[in-house]
Design a protein around this motif. Structure first.
Motif, mmCIF file in Angstrom:
data_model
loop_
_atom_site.group_PDB
_atom_site.id
_atom_site.type_symbol
_atom_site.label_atom_id
_atom_site.label_comp_id
_atom_site.label_asym_id
_atom_site.label_seq_id
_atom_site.Cartn_x
_atom_site.Cartn_y
_atom_site.Cartn_z
ATOM 1 N N PRO A 414 0.804 -1.232 0.000
ATOM 2 C CA PRO A 414 0.000 0.000 0.000
ATOM 3 C C PRO A 414 0.831 1.274 0.000
ATOM 4 N N GLU A 415 1.899 1.315 0.799
ATOM 5 C CA GLU A 415 2.720 2.522 0.825
ATOM 6 C C GLU A 415 3.357 2.757 -0.536
ATOM 7 N N TRP A 416 3.849 1.698 -1.172
ATOM 8 C CA TRP A 416 4.493 1.868 -2.473
ATOM 9 C C TRP A 416 3.489 2.293 -3.534
ATOM 10 N N LEU A 417 2.289 1.759 -3.488
ATOM 11 C CA LEU A 417 1.266 2.186 -4.434
ATOM 12 C C LEU A 417 0.994 3.674 -4.293
ATOM 13 N N ALA A 418 0.950 4.154 -3.065
ATOM 14 C CA ALA A 418 0.710 5.578 -2.827
ATOM 15 C C ALA A 418 1.857 6.421 -3.366
ATOM 16 N N ILE A 419 3.091 5.979 -3.136
ATOM 17 C CA ILE A 419 4.260 6.706 -3.638
ATOM 18 C C ILE A 419 4.241 6.740 -5.165
ATOM 19 N N THR A 420 3.917 5.615 -5.778
ATOM 20 C CA THR A 420 3.872 5.538 -7.238
ATOM 21 C C THR A 420 2.806 6.460 -7.809
ATOM 22 N N LYS A 421 1.642 6.460 -7.195
ATOM 23 C CA LYS A 421 0.549 7.315 -7.676
ATOM 24 C C LYS A 421 0.911 8.795 -7.538
ATOM 25 N N ALA A 422 1.532 9.156 -6.422
ATOM 26 C CA ALA A 422 1.845 10.562 -6.168
ATOM 27 C C ALA A 422 2.982 11.090 -7.026
ATOM 28 N N THR A 423 3.911 10.229 -7.406
ATOM 29 C CA THR A 423 5.099 10.684 -8.137
ATOM 30 C C THR A 423 5.021 10.475 -9.646
#
Length: 518
Positions: A414-423
């Motif tokens: 979940p954290e990586w998905l959020a980072i990917t979406k934001a960047t």
């Protein structure tokens, strides 16, 4: 407990690796390969792999791609510097290259049965670090190599990870890691590395920056074709290294701190001085011809440096010899699994004696981008060899987990998905990558974007049960039905991979990996 097997460089030898794992007495839940995987589907893919023609061989992968064989163990891997880069680009965010074999993409964090695993593909070369992902087929001789050089953008993404990571993998070693193990032992095996070590030119500076920031339980690497272990002790109160991603590639000067325990072991002893054999790289299915290590040369060995441009190591093997380290026949010839425990005190023989000094500080600093994370007090580094006779290429790591091991679930993080979406909006697809988050205001805006993206991921991915990675492999290119006699004379066309589209749709981001050719 999750039993994870770690393999160094693969170089297309999947059959031998899987046969080796089947000989272990410990059941293996997951296999991690640290690069040079060579996912070559057909002869045309060979033309996209940066190796001389004499090393262009199909290997075993095409049989797994076609479905003729199926990987007996869930396998994940990162990219190295000898890859069919055209295929890996199709799966920039990660994806199945064949049933049960998953590529982690340019950078990623995944979850397997409760074990959090991160990876950074490629090797570091400063001249390409600030570029965007501009390379596309057909490749020139230059872009065939630059495509596997890591980019600032992907390091920035990993630098945002703040939750604990059990395992991180990179193909080349974090810069300076050699000073936290038995350095003399390393130089006895690979004496031509001394020049690079003396000049602080060995390894990846961005990888060391990530090691200091993420502070994982384990860091796994390959690339130099040698087994080497080290322990980096982190101060309990140590703040994350203040290095902005704008400066990471310039962090090349590390203090040359030799450890106090660099004396080689006495004859008949291993690196721990206990006389026991820790060798775990001999496959009985491969030839075991006994020859002296000082005289044996294997003309088919892929040298670390096989190009005129220096990458990863700037020194040449002595007298132009190929890089071969054979084991004496007086050593054990069976594969053994060696537990790498979290506790040094309980399993002191798992690694060589190492320095307890913290990681040497970089020479440049700037405000950090991410907050301090809840990470481990020490990072245990291990590099392994490639799959050859009498070589140490395989290790088993036991990781405690609270999840049911029998599930064998490979999931998105979940954290990586959020980072990917934001960047994602900041990724460049041309030769220039704009500066990333260099001011305090930009860094705060990024943190807020990631926070909002995390809320979105929780609502639209986690709560609706979409964290498990779907088994959605689909072949995109023809599979080789013959030998590799053509040696990849013609480069392939670019293929659209439905896995990447589905991943982008999952996160609600644009699929810019596929260049619409309509």
């Amino acid at each position: 407990m999750v039993n994870i097997a770690f393999e160094g460089c693969c170089h297309g030898e999947l059959d031998k690796i899987y046969r080796s794992l089947q000989k272990l007495s410990v059941p293996i839940d997951l296999l991690i390969i640290a690069g040079d995987f060579q996912a070559v589907r057909n002869a045309r893919d060979l033309s996209c792999m940066a190796v001389p023609v004499k090393y262009q061989h199909l290997g075993d992968f095409h049989s797994y791609y076609s479905g003729q064989k199926v990987a007996p163990i869930t396998t994940i891997f990162i990219g190295g510097n000898h890859e069919a880069s055209n295929y890996l680009w199709e799966l920039y965010y990660g994806g199945w290259v064949a049933p049960n074999i998953y590529y982690m993409g340019a950078g990623n964090v995944l979850n397997f049965n409760g074990v959090r695993i991160g990876g950074l593909s490629g090797i570091w070369k400063e001249g390409d670090y600030y570029k965007g992902h501009f390379e596309r087929v057909p490749y020139t001789e230059g872009t065939k190599r630059s495509i596997y050089h890591i980019r600032q953008y992907d390091v920035v993404k990993l630098y945002q990870v703040s939750e604990p990571v059990d395992i991180m993998a990179s193909h080349d070693w974090p810069a300076g890691i050699e000073h936290f193990g038995r350095l003399n032992d390393l130089l006895a095996k690979k004496r031509f590395l001394k020049s690079d070590i003396d000049n602080k030119a060995l390894g990846s500076a961005p990888a060391m920056t990530l090691l200091k920031k993420i502070r994982p339980r384990y860091w796994l690497s390959a690339h130099l074709h040698v087994k080497y272990a080290a322990i980096v002790k982190h101060k309990p109160t140590e703040q994350p290294t203040s290095v902005s991603m704008d400066q990471t590639s310039r962090v090349t000067e590390y203090s040359a701190r030799n450890t106090a325990n660099n004396t080689p072991p006495k004859d008949g002893q291993n690196a721990n001085g206990n006389g026991e054999e820790n060798g775990i790289g001999t496959d009985e299915l491969m030839p075991t011809t006994v020859q002296a290590a000082s005289s044996l040369a294997n003309e088919d060995e892929i040298n670390i440096d096989i190009f005129s441009e220096r990458e990863g190591s700037k020194s040449s093997p002595p007298n132009g010899q190929t890089l071969v380290d054979c084991r004496d026949d007086s050593r054990a010839t069976d594969i053994r699994s060696q537990e790498l425990s979290k506790s040094c005190g309980d399993h002191a023989d798992a690694f060589p004696k190492t320095s307890t000094s913290p990681v040497p500080e970089p020479t440049e600093s700037a405000p950090a981008i991410a907050d301090e994370n809840n990470c481990f007090d020490e990072t245990r580094f291990l590099a392994l060899d490639k799959c050859l006779p009498r070589r140490e290429f395989l290790q088993v790591i036991h990781i405690p987990t609270q999840e049911h091991v029998g599930a064998h679930r490979l999931c998105y993080d979940p954290e990586w998905l959020a980072i990917t979406k934001a960047t994602e909006p900041y990724m460049s697809l041309n030769g220039y990558q704009p500066n990333l988050f260099t001011t305090a205001g930009e860094q705060e805006a990024l943190k807020e974007s990631i926070r909002q993206a995390r809320e979105w991921v929780e609502k639209y991915v986690v709560e609706v049960g979409k964290l498990e990675i779907p088994s959605n492999f689909m072949a995109t290119a023809p599979c080789s039905q013959s030998d590799d006699s053509s040696k990849g004379q013609f480069q392939p066309v670019e293929y659209n991979n439905t896995q990447t589209k589905e991943f982008c749709d999952l996160l609600g981001i644009q699929n810019r990996i596929w260049r619409d050719q309509s």
